[in-house]
Write a protein that holds these residues in place. Structure first.
Motif, PDB file in Angstrom:
ATOM      1  N   UNK A  80       0.881  -1.000   0.199  1.00  0.00           N
ATOM      2  CA  UNK A  80       0.142  -0.069   0.181  1.00  0.00           C
ATOM      3  C   UNK A  80       0.607   0.902  -0.293  1.00  0.00           C
ATOM      4  N   UNK A  81       1.893   1.438   0.913  1.00  0.00           N
ATOM      5  CA  UNK A  81       2.628   1.661   1.023  1.00  0.00           C
ATOM      6  C   UNK A  81       4.044   2.857  -0.216  1.00  0.00           C
ATOM      7  N   UNK A  82       3.741   1.629  -0.793  1.00  0.00           N
ATOM      8  CA  UNK A  82       5.230   1.535  -1.319  1.00  0.00           C
ATOM      9  C   UNK A  82       4.375   2.159  -3.605  1.00  0.00           C
ATOM     10  N   UNK A  83       3.306   1.413  -3.178  1.00  0.00           N
ATOM     11  CA  UNK A  83       2.333   1.981  -4.741  1.00  0.00           C
ATOM     12  C   UNK A  83       1.728   3.104  -4.337  1.00  0.00           C
ATOM     13  N   UNK A  84       1.806   3.111  -3.329  1.00  0.00           N
ATOM     14  CA  UNK A  84       0.987   4.955  -3.320  1.00  0.00           C
ATOM     15  C   UNK A  84       1.595   5.907  -4.412  1.00  0.00           C
ATOM     16  N   UNK A  85       3.258   5.923  -3.754  1.00  0.00           N
ATOM     17  CA  UNK A  85       4.520   6.398  -4.993  1.00  0.00           C
ATOM     18  C   UNK A  85       4.241   6.465  -6.242  1.00  0.00           C
ATOM     19  N   UNK A  86       4.507   5.171  -6.229  1.00  0.00           N
ATOM     20  CA  UNK A  86       4.914   4.763  -8.042  1.00  0.00           C
ATOM     21  C   UNK A  86       3.112   5.383  -8.326  1.00  0.00           C
ATOM     22  N   UNK A  87       2.302   4.716  -8.278  1.00  0.00           N
ATOM     23  CA  UNK A  87       1.024   4.532  -9.081  1.00  0.00           C
ATOM     24  C   UNK A  87       0.492   6.352  -9.307  1.00  0.00           C
ATOM     25  N   UNK A  88       1.348   7.299  -7.721  1.00  0.00           N
ATOM     26  CA  UNK A  88       0.574   8.912  -7.965  1.00  0.00           C
ATOM     27  C   UNK A  88       1.342   9.175  -8.909  1.00  0.00           C
ATOM     28  N   UNK A  89       2.776   9.130  -8.997  1.00  0.00           N
ATOM     29  CA  UNK A  89       3.601   9.314 -10.150  1.00  0.00           C
ATOM     30  C   UNK A  89       2.852   9.187 -11.488  1.00  0.00           C
ATOM     31  N   UNK A  90       2.632   7.961 -11.501  1.00  0.00           N
ATOM     32  CA  UNK A  90       2.579   7.213 -13.094  1.00  0.00           C
ATOM     33  C   UNK A  90       1.299   8.791 -13.011  1.00  0.00           C
ATOM     34  N   UNK A  91       0.210   8.099 -12.252  1.00  0.00           N
ATOM     35  CA  UNK A  91      -1.017   8.991 -12.556  1.00  0.00           C
ATOM     36  C   UNK A  91      -0.799  10.554 -13.108  1.00  0.00           C
ATOM     37  N   UNK A  92      -0.176  11.638 -12.535  1.00  0.00           N
ATOM     38  CA  UNK A  92       0.245  12.655 -12.092  1.00  0.00           C
ATOM     39  C   UNK A  92       1.000  12.992 -13.248  1.00  0.00           C
ATOM     40  N   UNK A  93       2.111  11.591 -13.737  1.00  0.00           N
ATOM     41  CA  UNK A  93       2.217  11.571 -15.060  1.00  0.00           C
ATOM     42  C   UNK A  93       1.863  11.747 -16.466  1.00  0.00           C
ATOM     43  N   UNK A  94       0.438  11.545 -16.493  1.00  0.00           N
ATOM     44  CA  UNK A  94      -0.636  11.075 -17.700  1.00  0.00           C
ATOM     45  C   UNK A  94      -0.568  12.413 -17.255  1.00  0.00           C
ATOM     46  N   UNK A  95      -0.977  12.737 -16.346  1.00  0.00           N
ATOM     47  CA  UNK A  95      -1.615  13.906 -16.600  1.00  0.00           C
ATOM     48  C   UNK A  95      -0.992  15.293 -17.236  1.00  0.00           C
ATOM     49  N   UNK A  96       0.441  15.169 -17.197  1.00  0.00           N
ATOM     50  CA  UNK A  96       1.295  16.100 -18.017  1.00  0.00           C
ATOM     51  C   UNK A  96       1.544  15.487 -19.074  1.00  0.00           C
ATOM     52  N   UNK A  97       1.401  14.521 -19.369  1.00  0.00           N
ATOM     53  CA  UNK A  97       1.222  14.480 -20.502  1.00  0.00           C
ATOM     54  C   UNK A  97       0.087  15.171 -21.754  1.00  0.00           C
ATOM     55  N   UNK A 127       9.056  14.290 -17.636  1.00  0.00           N
ATOM     56  CA  UNK A 127       7.627  13.265 -17.479  1.00  0.00           C
ATOM     57  C   UNK A 127       8.123  11.904 -17.402  1.00  0.00           C
ATOM     58  N   UNK A 128       8.890  12.526 -18.884  1.00  0.00           N
ATOM     59  CA  UNK A 128       9.438  10.837 -19.354  1.00  0.00           C
ATOM     60  C   UNK A 128      10.330  10.341 -18.980  1.00  0.00           C
ATOM     61  N   UNK A 129      11.363  10.600 -17.845  1.00  0.00           N
ATOM     62  CA  UNK A 129      11.939  10.115 -17.272  1.00  0.00           C
ATOM     63  C   UNK A 129      11.180   8.961 -15.697  1.00  0.00           C
ATOM     64  N   UNK A 130      10.551  10.285 -14.746  1.00  0.00           N
ATOM     65  CA  UNK A 130      10.043   9.702 -13.837  1.00  0.00           C
ATOM     66  C   UNK A 130       9.257   8.254 -14.317  1.00  0.00           C
ATOM     67  N   UNK A 131       8.064   8.760 -15.446  1.00  0.00           N
ATOM     68  CA  UNK A 131       6.903   7.919 -15.606  1.00  0.00           C
ATOM     69  C   UNK A 131       8.087   6.316 -15.739  1.00  0.00           C
ATOM     70  N   UNK A 132       8.823   6.224 -16.338  1.00  0.00           N
ATOM     71  CA  UNK A 132       9.893   5.374 -16.637  1.00  0.00           C
ATOM     72  C   UNK A 132      10.165   4.585 -15.466  1.00  0.00           C
ATOM     73  N   UNK A 133      10.803   5.724 -14.679  1.00  0.00           N
ATOM     74  CA  UNK A 133      11.482   5.213 -13.319  1.00  0.00           C
ATOM     75  C   UNK A 133       9.902   4.444 -12.405  1.00  0.00           C
ATOM     76  N   UNK A 134       8.918   5.119 -12.514  1.00  0.00           N
ATOM     77  CA  UNK A 134       7.635   4.473 -11.763  1.00  0.00           C
ATOM     78  C   UNK A 134       6.596   3.254 -12.259  1.00  0.00           C
ATOM     79  N   UNK A 135       7.338   2.973 -13.834  1.00  0.00           N
ATOM     80  CA  UNK A 135       6.904   2.150 -14.218  1.00  0.00           C
ATOM     81  C   UNK A 135       7.706   1.304 -14.106  1.00  0.00           C
TER      82      UNK A 135
END
Lengths: 565, 751
Positions: free
Chosen positions: B378-395, B418-426
Motif C-alpha cells: 500500500x505504502x510503495x504503490x501510493x508513490x509510484x502509482x501517484x507518479x504514473x497518474x500525475x505523469x499521465x496528467x502531465x502528458x 515526464x518521460x524519465x519519472x514515468x519510466x522510473x515509476x513504471x
C-alpha cells in the motif's frame, strides 16, 4: 416566570397561533403587508415562546412531563384538558415552531394562485395550533380534536391553492385521513370502556388520560381486545405516516399542494402519525404492539423498497420527493417496530431529520418550479450552471436525504438498521434481521433516485428553452432566510446528534420502561413474553375486579341514596 | 503553548516508560503528537470552510489556503510518525507498544454510547504520511494543472475536504467513525469525478462510482451492526479485534460480518466484481485520479481489513488450511485488472486497471495472512502509482488528450522529465529491482507461502494458487506497462501541434514521487539481505506491525524471504518486459518505419477487428496489422471479451440498474396507481354511488315518498337538506368538520 410558564406555557403556545389567525382575519383584505407582518409576528412569537419553554425545560428529567396542566373539561365522558411536554414532544414542538415561521417568510413573495394571503396565512396559523396541540395533548380526546383540527386547513390549502388536480388530491387526503381517524376514535372509545384507571393509581375507572393509560391501566384487557384496539390505532396513525399500503394519498397531496403546504405536510404532518405510535399506541398497548410489530416492520421495509421504486419511476421532481417520504418514513417505522429504546430514539431522530431534509427538498422543488414553471425532470437540467447556489443546496439536501453520515439523515437511518439487528426480546431476531438487510438495500436505492434527480435537475447544460429565461436566477434573499436555519440544523444535528438525544433518550426510556411499568417492560424483553403478559393480566384482573366491585358497590350505595331521596 | 506541549510530551514519554517498567508487557504509546492527532484532519476541515466561503476572493483562488493546511497536516503527520518510532524504540524489546487511543463520548442513547476519537499506531502513521504527502504534492501540482478552470476554487475546497475525510477515516477509533469517514470520502470522490458535470459522461461516472460504493456500503452497515452486538455492544476497533481474537465472539457472526465487510472492501477498493466504477472514475481531473483513485481513497478498503484484522483473520480462518474469500477475491482481481489493462487506449484507464490489479495484490496478501506485506505494498504503490497518474496528467496537459493510440507517441523527446519519472515509476510498478514495487510485491508473493516453501501461514501450501496468480500478474504488469510506455513515449508523435514539457509545479512533484518510487522499498528490506547491515532490514515491519503480545492483533506467522522466489519474480517481470518489448520495440516500431515509407493505412487492426474506430494512418503504428487476433479466432474472442470488460458493465448498467430503473420501478409504480390506488378510488366511487342510491332510491323514493304521501313535509327544509346532500362531498365533509372544530373550541373554552 417559571410559575407562569408552568401554568400557562403550553396553553399559550398552542393557542397563540390561533389568536394570530383571528387577528389576521380582522385585518381588511387590501392591507396585505399588515397581514403578512401579523403572521410573521405571530409565528415568530410562537417560536420565541417555544424557545422560552425550552429554556425552562429541565433536561435532566426530560422523561417526565413538564409544564403539565390538568383541568376538568368534558366531564360527561371524563375527558380532561391535560397537556404536558416531555423529551419526545419537545423536539417535534420545536420543529413545528421553527418550520411555520420559515414558511411564512418563504411565502412573502411566493403566494400561489389564487393569491389571497389573508386566507392562506390564517389557515397556516390554525394549522400550527393543531400541530402543536397534538404534540402536547395528554388526553386522548384532546389529542383527537387537535389531530382533526389539522385536517381542515390543510384540506383548504391543497384544494384552493393547489395544482391542476387539486380537488381530487384534497378530497382524497381529507377522506383517507378521516377514515383512519374514525377507526382511531373507535379504538380510543374502546380503551375508555375497557381500561381500568385504578390500576394506574387514579380514581376513575374509565379514563382518556394518556398518562394513566400508558401507566398500566390497560394491563387487564384481554389479548384479543388489545389486538383489535391496536389495529384501529394502527390504521389511524398508519394512514397519516403513511405506511404502505395506505400511502396513496400522499403523492397526490404533495404534488398538488402549494410549496408551503408540501413543506408542512412533510415536515410536521406526517410526524403526527409516527408520534401517535410512539406516544400512544406503543406505551398504552405494549402487548398488542409486540404482536403487531412484525407486521409493522414488514410494511415498513416494504415501504422502504417500494417507495424507492416509486421514486425511480417518476418524471415529476416533486412527486419523486413525495414518494421518497414513503421510503424514509419506512425507516422511522422500522425503528419503532423494534420496540427498543434505541430504535425508538432513532425513530424520533428520524422524524426530525426527515422533517428538516424533506421540508427543504420541497422548498427547493417549489423554487425550481417558480423558475422553470415545470418540474418535469426531462426538461430540467443545468441548475448548477444557471443558479449555482441553489444547485449546491439541492445537492446538499440530496446527500442529507440519502443518509450521508455527518448530516442529520444518517442518525435516523443507521440506528434504525442497527436496532433491527437486535429487537426487543419478545420479537423474532431472524425476522428483524431480515428486515435489516432489506432496509440496508433500501439505502442504495435511496442514493439511486436522489442522485438521479440531482443529475437530471442540476447537472448538465441548461435546456435551450430556459437559457435566456429571465425567471431563472439564483436564490433570493428571502429564500436564503427561509432555508438557512434548516440547512444549519441539518449540519448541526449531523455532527452533534446528542443535542436531540439529550431530550429524547430519557423520555423514550420513560415511555417504555417506567410509564408502562417495569413488569411490562420485562415481558417485552424476554422471548416468552406472551405468557409473561398473560400472568400479568391475571394479576391485574384480580386487582381490577376488586377495584371495580368496590366501585360498583359504592355506586350502588350512591344510587340507593339517590333513590332514598 | 510550545513549552507546554513539549512538557506534555516529555511527561507523556516518561509515564510511558514508567508504565513499561511496572506493567512489563504492554505499553500504550503516548506523546503530544500521538494524543493530539485529531488536529491533523481538523486543519483541512478548516481549510475547506475557508476556501468554500472566502476562496473566490483570494488572490490564488483559495489554493494557497489548501496548500498551507495540508502542509501543516503533513508536518504534524511526520512528527506523529517520528514520535511513534521513538515510542517503539524506547520500549525496546522488553515491552510491546500498543496503539495510542483517545476517546470522547459523541452522544449516547438507549444506554449505548457513541464515541469519537483517534487511534494512532504504526498502521495509522503510515497512512497519515501517505495521505498528507500525496495530497500536498497533488495540491501543488493542481495549481498548474487546473489553472484557469471554471471551478478552480471549488476544486481546491473539495480536495481539502477529501483530505480531511480520509484522515478522519484513518484515525478512526471505532467502526461508526469509520463509516462516517468512509462515506465522506465517497462523497468527495463523487463531487470530484463529476467536477465537469456539464458533460453527461462525467456525471454518469460520478453516479456510477457513488452507487457502486453504496452497494458495498450495505455490507459495511450490516457488518458494523453485527460486530457491534457480537462484541458486546461496542464500536471500538480495539475491543472488537481483541474479542474476536480471544474467541469471545462466535464464529458464525464473525464469518458473516467478515463477508459483509468484504463486500464493502470490494466496492471501495475496486475488487472484482465491484470494480467497474473505478476506470469510469477517470472522468475526473487527473490530480483527483492520482490522489483519490490511486493513492488514498481506494486503499480505504485495504485499510479497513488491516484495521479490523482480528475480525477477518478469525472470521475467515486465515491461518486455516483452506482458501478464503479474501484471498480468492484479491487473486482474481489482480488477474482481471492486469488483463484488462492490455486493451485500453486511454492512458488513465490503463493505470486505473493497473490500480485495480495492485489493490488485488494487497487484498490477497491480507487474505493469506501477510499483513505487513499488504501494508508495505500500500505504502510503495501510493508513490509510484501517484507518479504514473500525475505523469499521465502531465502528458495530457501537453497533448490535450488521454488517447495513447491517436494522440501520443514519441513524447520522450518533447517531455524529458515526464518521460524519465514515468519510466522510473513504471519500472517500480513492474517489479524491477531495486525499485520499490519489487520489494513489496516480492514480500506478498513470499507471504503466500506457496508449496509450503517460505513459511508464512501455519497451513503451509494452502495458498499456492495465490502465488501462481501473483507471478502471472507480475509478468502481465510488466508487459502492459511496456505497451503503455511505448505507445506514449516512443515511435513518432501522432497528435496535433507541438507538445512541450510541463512547468515546475508539475515536474517537481513528479520527481519527488519518482524518488520515493526508488527508495520507498528499502524501508523493508528482507531479513537476511546480506548487502546491508542486519539492523537496516525489516524496519517497516518492525515499526508498523503491531508488536507481538498486543491484544488487538492476531498472532500471524511470517514468511521467510527467499532468494529463489526473488529470482523467479524478477524473471517473470523480465519475461513480461521482454515479450512486450520484442513486440513493440521490435516489430511494431519497424512496421511503423516501413509504413511511413509506403504510407500504408492498415494499422490498429485489433481495434478495427473489435469494431472500434481504428487509429488513423500515421507514420507510427500502434499494433501489428496481422496480430494474433486476426489469425486465431480464440484470441479474437478473448480480445472482445476484454474489450467489453468481461461484460460486467453490461450486466450492471443495462440489466441490473436499467432493469431497476425501467421495468421494475415502472411495474411497482403501475401497481401503485392501478392496484392500490385503484382500490382507494373505487372505494370512494362506490361510496358515492351508495350515497346516490341511498339518496335517489331510499331517501327520495322510499322515505321521502312516505313523507310526501303523508303530505306534511315542510318544503323549505327539504330543499335545504337536499342542497347539502347533493352538494359536493367535500363541502359536506367540510361543514361537518367546521362544526366539529367549533364544537371542540366550545368544549375547550366552556367545559
Amino acid at each position: 416566570m417559571e410559575a407562569f410558564l408552568d401554568d400557562w406555557g403550553l396553553t399559550i403556545l398552542t393557542f397563540l397561533p390561533a389568536a394570530g389567525a383571528l387577528v389576521i382575519m380582522g385585518i381588511p383584505k387590501p392591507q396585505e403587508h399588515l397581514q403578512k407582518a401579523a403572521a410573521l409576528l405571530a409565528t415568530l412569537s410562537v417560536a420565541i415562546f417555544a424557545v422560552l419553554l425550552l429554556g425552562w425545560f429541565d433536561l435532566d428529567s426530560a422523561g417526565q412531563l413538564q409544564y403539565e396542566v390538568d383541568h376538568s373539561w368534558i366531564e360527561v365522558i371524563n375527558s380532561r384538558y391535560i397537556m404536558g411536554l416531555d423529551g419526545i414532544s419537545l423536539p417535534l414542538v420545536l420543529l413545528t415552531a421553527l418550520v411555520v415561521p420559515l414558511c411564512v417568510i418563504y411565502s412573502f413573495n411566493h403566494f400561489p394562485e389564487p393569491y389571497n394571503p389573508k386566507a392562506f396565512l390564517s389557515l397556516l396559523l390554525i394549522l400550527e395550533t393543531g400541530m402543536i396541540g397534538t404534540f402536547v395533548a395528554q388526553d386522548l380526546i384532546l389529542f383527537f380534536v387537535f389531530f382533526e383540527v389539522v385536517l381542515l386547513p390543510m384540506y383548504f390549502m391543497i384544494g384552493v391553492w393547489g395544482g391542476e388536480n387539486r380537488r381530487y388530491a384534497a378530497i382524497k387526503f381529507f377522506l383517507y385521513t378521516l377514515f383512519g381517524s374514525a377507526l382511531m376514535l373507535i379504538s380510543f372509545l374502546a380503551l375508555f370502556f375497557l381500561a381500568d384507571g385504578t390500576l394506574a393509581g387514579i380514581a376513575d375507572v374509565n379514563t382518556f388520560d394518556m398518562r394513566a393509560l400508558s401507566g398500566g391501566a390497560t394491563t387487564a384487557i384481554a389479548r384479543t381486545s388489545q389486538l383489535w384496539i391496536f389495529a384501529g390505532m394502527f390504521l389511524g396513525f398508519g394512514v397519516k405516516v403513511p405506511i404502505f399500503p395506505f400511502h396513496t394519498w400522499l403523492p397526490d397531496a404533495h404534488t398538488e399542494a402549494p410549496t408551503v403546504g408540501s413543506v408542512i405536510l412533510a415536515a410536521v404532518l406526517l410526524k403526527l402519525g409516527t408520534y401517535g405510535f410512539v406516544r400512544i399506541a406503543l406505551p398504552i398497548l405494549p402487548e398488542a404492539a409486540a404482536a403487531w410489530a412484525p407486521v409493522i416492520g414488514l410494511l415498513a421495509v416494504i415501504g422502504i423498497i417500494y417507495g424507492a421504486l416509486g421514486c425511480l419511476a417518476q418524471k415529476d421532481m416533486k412527486r419523486l420527493i413525495a414518494f421518497s417520504s414513503v421510503a424514509h418514513m419506512g425507516f422511522v417505522m422500522l425503528g419503532i417496530a423494534t420496540m427498543t429504546d434505541f430504535g425508538i430514539n432513532a425513530a424520533v431522530f428520524g422524524m426530525v431529520a426527515h422533517g428538516l431534509i424533506t421540508g427543504m427538498l420541497f422548498f427547493l422543488a417549489g423554487s425550481v418550479k417558480d423558475r422553470y414553471h415545470t418540474l418535469d425532470m426531462s426538461r430540467l437540467g443545468g441548475l448548477l450552471a444557471q443558479a449555482p447556489r441553489m444547485g449546491w443546496i439541492l445537492g446538499f439536501c440530496a446527500m442529507a436525504s440519502l443518509g450521508l453520515p455527518g448530516l442529520a439523515g444518517f442518525w435516523g437511518e443507521f440506528p434504525a438498521i442497527l436496532a433491527s439487528y437486535n429487537p426487543a426480546g419478545i420479537l423474532s431476531e431472524a425476522v428483524f434481521r431480515t428486515y435489516m438487510v432489506i432496509a440496508a438495500v433500501g439505502t442504495v436505492l435511496a442514493a439511486g433516485y436522489l442522485l438521479w434527480m440531482l443529475q437530471k435537475a442540476a447537472f448538465g447544460k441548461p435546456r435551450e428553452e430556459f437559457v435566456d429565461s429571465p425567471d431563472v436566477k439564483d436564490a433570493s434573499k428571502l429564500e436564503y432566510l427561509a432555508w438557512a436555519p434548516m440547512l444549519v440544523l441539518i449540519v448541526v444535528l449531523g455532527f452533534y446528534p446528542r443535542l436531540l438525544h439529550e431530550a429524547t433518550d430519557p423520555a423514550v426510556g420513560e415511555s417504555l420502561v417506567l410509564n408502562v411499568g417495569d413488569e411490562v417492560y420485562d415481558c417485552l424483553e424476554i422471548e416468552d413474553g406472551e405468557q409473561c403478559f398473560d400472568t400479568l393480566r391475571e394479576n391485574s384482573a384480580q386487582i381490577s375486579e376488586h377495584a371495580s366491585s368496590r366501585q360498583a358497590s359504592s355506586q350502588q350505595v350512591s344510587s340507593q341514596q339517590a333513590l332514598a331521596k | 503553548m510550545e513549552t507546554f506541549s513539549l512538557a506534555t510530551q516529555l511527561f507523556a514519554a516518561k509515564t510511558a516508560v514508567f508504565a513499561a517498567e511496572t506493567a512489563g508487557e504492554i505499553v500504550e504509546a503516548s506523546g503530544w503528537f500521538l494524543n493530539n492527532a485529531w488536529l491533523i484532519p481538523l486543519i483541512p476541515v478548516a481549510s475547506f470552510l475557508i476556501i468554500l466561503f472566502f476562496g473566490k476572493r483570494m488572490p490564488r483562488g483559495g489554493s494557497e489556503v489548501g496548500i498551507l493546511a495540508v502542509g501543516i497536516s503533513f508536518i504534524l503527520a511526520v512528527a506523529t510518525g517520528i514520535q511513534w518510532i521513538a515510542e517503539v524504540n524506547s520500549a525496546g524489546d522488553n515491552a510491546a507498544v500498543s496503539a495510542a487511543s483517545r476517546v470522547w463520548t459523541w452522544w449516547a442513547n438507549g444506554g449505548i454510547s457513541f464515541t469519537i476519537g483517534t487511534l494512532v499506531d504504526g498502521l495509522a502513521v503510515v497512512l497519515l504520511f501517505v495521505v498528507t504527502l500525496v495530497s500536498l504534492l497533488v495540491h501543488i501540482y493542481s495549481t498548474d494543472y487546473v489553472a484557469g478552470d471554471r471551478r478552480f476554487t471549488h476544486f481546491f475546497a473539495f480536495l481539502s475536504l477529501f483530505t480531511a475525510a480520509m484522515l478522519f477515516f484513518v484515525l478512526s477509533e471505532n467502526t461508526l467513525q469509520m463509516i462516517v469517514g468512509w462515506e465522506l470520502v465517497g462523497v468527495c470522490s463523487f463531487t470530484l469525478i463529476g467536477h465537469w458535470w456539464e458533460e453527461k459522461p462525467n456525471s454518469q461516472a460520478a453516479l456510477k462510482a457513488f452507487l457502486t460504493n453504496r452497494v458495498g456500503d450495505i455490507g459495511l452497515l450490516i457488518g458494523v451492526a453485527i460486530l457491534f452486538f457480537a462484541a458486546g455492544e461496542t464500536f471500538s476497533v480495539l475491543d472488537i479485534n481483541a474479542r474476536a481474537i480471544a474467541g469471545e465472539i462466535d464464529h458464525l457472526p464473525l464469518l458473516v460480518a467478515a463477508c459483509a465487510l468484504t463486500a464493502a472492501v470490494m466496492s471501495k477498493s475496486g475488487q472484482f466484481f465491484l470494480h467497474t466504477w473505478l476506470p469510469d472514475a477517470m472522468a475526473g481531473p487527473t490530480p483527483v485520479s492520482a490522489l483519490i483513485h490511486a493513492a488514498t481513497m481506494v486503499v480505504a478498503g485495504v485499510y479497513l481489513i488491516a484495521r479490523l484484522y482480528g475480525v477477518f483473520f478469525e472470521g475467515f480462518s486465515v491461518a486455516g488450511s483452506s482458501i478464503n474469500l479474501l484471498a480468492l477475491i484479491g487473486g482474481a482481481t489482480t488477474l482481471v485488472g492486469a488483463t484488462l489493462a492490455f486493451v485500453q487506449r486511454d492512458i488513465k484507464r490503463v493505470l486505473a486497471y493497473s490500480t485495480i490489479s495492485q489493490l488485488g495484490y494487497m487484498v490477497m496478501a491480507l487474505g493469506v495472512g501477510a499483513w505487513t506485506a499488504a501494508v508495505f505494498h500500500l505504502f510503495t504503490h501510493a508513490f509510484f502509482k501517484a507518479c504514473l497518474f500525475l505523469g499521465s496528467g502531465s502528458v495530457s496537459h501537453a497533448v490535450h488528450s488521454f488517447d495513447m493510440k491517436s494522440d501520443m507517441g514519441g513524447l520522450r523527446k518533447y517531455m524529458p522529465h515526464t518521460y524519465r519519472t514515468f519510466l522510473i515509476a513504471s519500472l517500480a510498478l513492474s517489479g524491477v529491482p531495486p525499485l520499490a514495487g519489487f520489494w513489496s510485491k516480492d514480500e506478498i508473493l513470499a507471504g503466500t507461502g506457496g508449496w509450503g516453501l517460505f513459511g508464512g501461514t501455519d497451513a503451509n501450501g494452502a495458498y499456492t494458487v495465490m502465488l501462481v496468480m501473483g507471478i502471472i500478474t507480475a509478468a502481465l504488469t510488466a508487459a502492459y506497462m511496456v505497451r503503455c510506455v511505448y505507445l506514449t513515449f516512443f515511435g513518432e508523435y501522432r497528435g496535433h501541434g507541438t507538445p512541450h514539457e510541463s512547468g515546475p509545479r508539475i515536474v517537481y512533484p513528479l520527481w519527488i514521487l519518482a524518488g520515493l518510487a526508488v527508495v520507498a522499498g528499502w524501508t523493508n528490506l528482507p531479513a537476511g539481505f546480506q548487502l546491508v547491515p542486519a539492523s537496516w532490514t525489516e524496519r517497516f515491519g518492525h515499526f508498523i506491525e503491531p508488536a507481538a503480545g498486543v491484544k488487538y492483533f492476531p498472532k500471524i506467522a511470517h514468511a521467510h524471504p527467499s532468494w529463489t522466489l526473488g529470482v523467479v519474480s524478477i524473471l517473470a517481470a523480465l519475461a513480461g518486459i521482454g515479450i512486450a518489448a520484442r513486440y513493440y520495440f521490435g516489430k511494431v516500431r519497424v512496421l511503423g518505419a516501413g509504413a511511413a515509407e509506403v504510407g500504408a493505412a492498415e494499422v490498429g487492426a485489433p481495434g478495427a477487428a473489435a469494431g472500434t474506430p481504428s487509429a488513423p494512418a500515421t507514420p507510427s503504428a500502434t499494433e501489428l496489422p496481422d496480430g494474433l487476433t486476426r489469425r486465431y479466432p480464440v484470441f479474437s474472442w478473448g480480445y472482445k471479451l476484454l474489450e467489453n470488460k468481461y461484460y460486467l458493465d453490461h450486466l450492471y448498467t443495462r440489466v441490473i440498474a436499467g432493469g431497476m430503473k425501467g421495468p421494475v420501478a415502472n411495474a411497482a409504480y403501475r401497481f401503485n396507481q392501478e392496484g392500490i390506488d385503484k382500490v382507494v378510488n373505487v372505494t370512494a366511487q362506490r361510496a358515492v354511488q351508495a350515497g346516490n342510491f341511498a339518496y335517489n332510491v331510499i331517501d327520495q323514493k322510499v322515505v321521502d315518498g312516505v313523507v310526501n304521501s303523508t303530505g306534511s313535509a315542510p318544503h323549505m327544509a327539504g330543499e335545504e337538506v337536499r342542497r347539502m346532500q347533493t352538494g359536493k362531498v367535500q363541502t359536506y365533509a367540510g361543514i361537518v368538520f367546521v362544526g366539529a372544530a367549533l364544537l371542540a373550541l366550545v368544549f375547550i373554552i366552556f367545559l
